[in-house]
Design a protein around this motif. Structure first.
Motif, PDB file in Angstrom:
ATOM      1  N   TRP A   1      50.213  55.492  33.897  1.00  0.00           N
ATOM      2  CA  TRP A   1      49.635  55.024  35.159  1.00  0.00           C
ATOM      3  C   TRP A   1      48.242  54.483  34.841  1.00  0.00           C
ATOM      4  CZ3 TRP A   1      45.612  55.739  38.650  1.00  0.00           C
ATOM      5  CH2 TRP A   1      45.872  55.378  39.982  1.00  0.00           C
ATOM      6  N   CYS A   2      47.934  53.269  35.209  1.00  0.00           N
ATOM      7  CA  CYS A   2      46.567  52.766  34.978  1.00  0.00           C
ATOM      8  C   CYS A   2      46.266  51.641  35.961  1.00  0.00           C
ATOM      9  CB  CYS A   2      46.409  52.289  33.535  1.00  0.00           C
ATOM     10  SG  CYS A   2      47.387  50.831  33.117  1.00  0.00           S
ATOM     11  N   ARG A   3      44.991  51.319  36.029  1.00  0.00           N
ATOM     12  CA  ARG A   3      44.578  50.302  36.996  1.00  0.00           C
ATOM     13  C   ARG A   3      43.720  49.223  36.328  1.00  0.00           C
ATOM     14  NH1 ARG A   3      42.082  54.257  41.519  1.00  0.00           N
ATOM     15  NH2 ARG A   3      41.191  55.061  39.579  1.00  0.00           N
ATOM     16  N   PHE A   4      43.673  48.070  36.969  1.00  0.00           N
ATOM     17  CA  PHE A   4      42.705  47.055  36.590  1.00  0.00           C
ATOM     18  C   PHE A   4      41.386  47.383  37.289  1.00  0.00           C
ATOM     19  CE2 PHE A   4      46.639  44.801  35.698  1.00  0.00           C
ATOM     20  CZ  PHE A   4      46.340  44.256  34.452  1.00  0.00           C
ATOM     21  N   ALA A   5      40.296  46.872  36.706  1.00  0.00           N
ATOM     22  CA  ALA A   5      38.983  47.121  37.288  1.00  0.00           C
ATOM     23  C   ALA A   5      38.214  45.813  37.390  1.00  0.00           C
ATOM     24  CB  ALA A   5      38.210  48.107  36.414  1.00  0.00           C
ATOM     25  N   ARG A   6      37.311  45.760  38.346  1.00  0.00           N
ATOM     26  CA  ARG A   6      36.421  44.604  38.452  1.00  0.00           C
ATOM     27  C   ARG A   6      35.169  44.851  37.640  1.00  0.00           C
ATOM     28  NH1 ARG A   6      36.225  42.188  44.620  1.00  0.00           N
ATOM     29  NH2 ARG A   6      38.465  41.748  44.658  1.00  0.00           N
TER      30      ARG A   6
END
Lengths: 99, 496
Positions: free
Chosen positions: B85-90
């Motif tokens: 599970w992972c996310r993109f970041a700004r």
């Protein structure tokens, strides 16, 4: 205690390249403080079994196939630019001249 | 001010270097990371952009499945754990190379973590730890005008082309690499070379440093034996494998000279200069970088499930180091001979030449001989020297068929490199085929016998070894085109 200091507001304004006056710093610090206090209330109900979320819908893996779609024409792409030259966006000098 | 720099051998005898590498790889997907714009190299400025690239109001990014899969495959090839599970970041910053004022990247939740890559240095395996592999979008290209040399300093304005903005970019970060001592520059180069070969074998990027699809930043620090690691610098603008090695070496020497003089190393970005081989300080930042990372609200999390990852793992090809081992056995080469093939960048070329019907010896002879020499002289990559594996295979076939001898084959190869056509075409066009027709050669043989009566006499007396002098004369007379074996038979038959 305020959730955000005048210094932090000034720092954020600098990072965002926003010219703010001293009075505005006081104004925004107060307004941001209200927002941050409200958000902080959510933190009060944080529990071990509730994972943090960054999204309101419980979706994952929304992906698209690697298929080319039409682009804008250069004219359309540059239509909203304040200034352009030779098909490129023109922007002011990036670095301040050094003394 | 000129400072006398200490010799490298002296520096690495006194200091221990620690290096680290950050490599960026542009993926070869058809489309960009978050929109359907094409990713082709070059093209007129701002012809491959759309509202998503420009961050126009109302546009929404959607992640490219092929890019996610390519990144997971890179992570698996580098023995990483794939995040469930992972996310993109700004990453927020104020610079016009991204029209959105931020870059979509990954921050504290990379897609792949904690792997390794084994690299061969001087016949020994060095295990390089991989910290993380994450996915982000490339930035646009800025052209600084009004300054003296196209540099940002002194420029009066900048022109921006966003064609590259949004192309999927994989960042691969090593763990710090201590303990390599004097070999640090060579280890750095060997790592980038191996990484390039791994990624090429996965067929996810063309990994060409000269076109910027593989870019490398080199971190270097020095410490005294037994002491804590020193302050590191980050060297950018390292645009070739050779430069990776040179940049580490020159930065080691520079830091030693600073430390020797009682100075301190400043944590900073430095720029490598291809022409001089040294580094200069980049612009120092007046305040510490503050990118205000936060989870990208326009994208939902990624959650690669086990079966997806397993199927991607199934798709991994034989990795280059194992592939090379297998080829070495098939070709019957010693470690040293295989090393020279690898160092010359000839593995694939020889492999393809063999596939086109040549023996391993035949293929190796041309690529490591005449063609490697030519590549060295002109300073270009072996693959770009102007002869293809198909050319080399055809050339060797003409030799094997007796139509060309070695000397004539080299002349034909010159023609191939000059772009005159295929070996057979050049052989015919330039009339270079070996002459083995006895009728055509008899006159030349008789002339040679007449011109060298003493040699002829020796042969008549049975000293057949003397025939070499007459063969030489015939070869000269036929500009090397006579078939030596036929000439020899003719001489002996006429003098016995």
């Amino acid at each position: 205690m305020a959730a955000i200091s005048r210094e932090e507001v000034a720092h954020l304004a600098r990072l965002s390249r926003l010219a703010v006056t001293d009075q505005e710093i006081d104004l925004f610090a107060g307004q941001l403080d209200v927002i941050l206090q409200a958000v902080a209330r959510v933190g009060e109900v944080v529990a071990e079994d509730i994972p943090p979320t960054s999204h309101s819908v419980p979706l994952t893996n929304v992906l698209r196939d690697d298929v080319v779609q039409p682009c804008l024409t250069p004219e359309e792409a540059l239509a909203g630019a304040p200034d352009a030259e030779e098909g490129r966006f023109r922007v002011p000098r990036i670095l301040e001249e050094e003394a | 001010m000129t400072v006398t720099l200490p010799p490298y051998e002296d520096v690495v005898a006194r200091y221990e270097p620690v290096i680290g590498l950050e490599t960026h790889v542009e993926l070869g997907t058809n489309t960009k990371m978050f929109c359907g714009c094409p990713t082709d190299f070059g093209g007129q400025p701002n012809t491959r952009i759309c509202p998503v690239c420009l961050g126009l109001a109302g546009s929404l990014p959607v992640a490219n499945k092929a890019a996610i899969e390519a990144t997971i495959r890179i992570g698996l090839a580098l023995n990483c754990t794939i995040a469930t599970w992972c996310r993109f970041a700004r990453k927020n910053y104020f610079y016009p190379d991204m029209p959105k004022n931020y870059q979509i990247s990954q921050y504290d939740e990379p897609l792949c973590i904690d792997g390794w890559l084994d690299v061969e240095v001087d016949g020994e395996l060095v295990r390089i730890g991989i910290e993380r592999v994450h996915l982000e979008e490339d930035t646009g290209k800025t052209l600084h005008v009004g300054g003296a040399t196209g540099r940002i300093h002194g420029a009066t304005e900048s022109l921006v082309d966003y064609n590259r903005a949004g192309i999927p970019l994989v960042e691969i970060v090593t763990k710090p690499i201590p303990g390599t001592g004097a070999l640090a520059p060579i280890v750095a180069r060997a790592y980038v070379t191996e990484l390039r070969d791994v990624i090429r074998s996965l067929d996810v990027s063309d990994v060409r440093m000269e076109q910027g699809s593989l870019r490398c930043d080199v971190n270097t620090s020095l410490n005294l034996p037994g002491e804590e690691w020193g302050t590191r610098t980050e060297t950018k603008n390292v645009n070739s494998l050779r430069s990776v090695e040179r940049a580490v070496r020159s930065e080691i020497i520079r830091q030693a000279s600073v430390l020797d003089a009682g100075g301190r190393i400043v944590q900073e970005t430095r720029h490598f200069h291809e022409d001089t081989g040294d580094t200069t300080s980049g612009r120092s930042k007046e305040t510490a970088t503050d990118y205000r990372y936060f989870p990208e609200p326009d994208l939902v999390p990624l959650a690669p499930d086990a079966s997806w990852v397993a199927s991607l793992k199934e798709s991994l090809p034989e990795l280059p180091r194992l592939h090379r081992k297998r080829l070495q056995t098939e070709w019957g080469l010693s470690d040293l001979d295989m090393q020279s093939v690898v160092n010359a960048g000839a593995v694939e070329l020889i492999e393809q030449t063999i596939a086109a019907g040549t023996t391993p010896e035949g293929a190796r002879k041309w690529w490591l001989g005449e063609l490697a020499r030519r590549a060295n002289e002109t300073g270009i990559e072996l693959a770009a020297v102007g002869a293809s594996p198909a050319h080399v295979a055809e050339l060797q076939r003409l030799v094997d068929e007796g139509k060309l001898n070695d000397k004539l084959a080299r002349t034909v190869l010159e023609g191939v490199i000059a772009g005159e056509g295929t070996p057979a075409e050049i052989m015919t066009a330039r009339g270079l085929e070996v002459v083995s027709d006895t009728g055509a050669l008899t006159a030349a043989v008789d002339e040679a016998i007449a011109a060298n009566p003493d040699v002829a006499e020796k042969i008549r007396e049975g000293k057949v070894a003397a025939a070499g002098a007459l063969i030489g004369a015939v070869m000269k007379a036929t500009r090397g085109q006579a078939d030596a074996k036929t000439v020899r038979e003719l001489i002996i038959s006429r003098l016995s």
